[in-house]
Scaffold this motif. Sequence first.
Motif, short mmCIF file in Angstrom:
data_model
loop_
_atom_site.label_atom_id
_atom_site.label_comp_id
_atom_site.label_asym_id
_atom_site.label_seq_id
_atom_site.Cartn_x
_atom_site.Cartn_y
_atom_site.Cartn_z
N LEU A 117 54.03 -6.13 79.87
CA LEU A 117 54.91 -4.95 79.84
C LEU A 117 55.21 -4.45 81.26
N GLY B 243 62.07 -7.07 75.38
CA GLY B 243 60.72 -7.02 75.95
C GLY B 243 60.30 -5.63 76.39
N ALA C 95 54.68 -6.24 74.34
CA ALA C 95 56.11 -6.33 74.64
C ALA C 95 56.85 -6.88 73.43
N VAL D 202 57.99 -1.40 73.18
CA VAL D 202 56.55 -1.49 72.99
C VAL D 202 56.25 -1.56 71.49
N LEU E 42 60.05 1.56 79.64
CA LEU E 42 59.59 1.08 78.35
C LEU E 42 59.99 2.09 77.29
#
Length: 159
Positions: free
Chosen positions: A122, A47, A67, A50, A128
Amino acid sequence: MSLLDKEPVKRAEKFLKSFDQSLEVITLEDSARTAQDAAKALDCNVGAIVKSLLFRAGDDFILCLVAGDKRCSLNKLKKFKDKKNISMASPEEVKTQTGYTIGGVSPIGHLNKIEIIIDNSLERFNELFAAAGHPNCVFKINFINIQKITNGKIKDIIE
């Protein structure tokens, strides 16, 4: 030739550095073409990857940052944009609009100005990872900064 010398990677890196000098492109041994591949290579939650998905809405294009463990909802996108016809962009359109090939589409450094919508799910992650112009290149960023660097709108766009 190093992956970092490839034009799309250099373009993403230049954009990244102009935003924050401390951000850098990470080269992976294994491909990060899919969110699962990237998560495995980075040893992180899928998740936190990106996905950059380009959609066509008439003559306009919309880049959705989603995600890795979620799917973009076409219905929510259509409602949000108030458009009946929205579809995935073709590989050629992706290349023409972003300057990147599928599997390495970065949320930054596009050839054309593209509207960006960010999946609000997200926000769950401290870190990320997004593509940096090549399937083996990514960069690490937090949710606040991905919104700032892309100037994206945060919305609920997932199924």
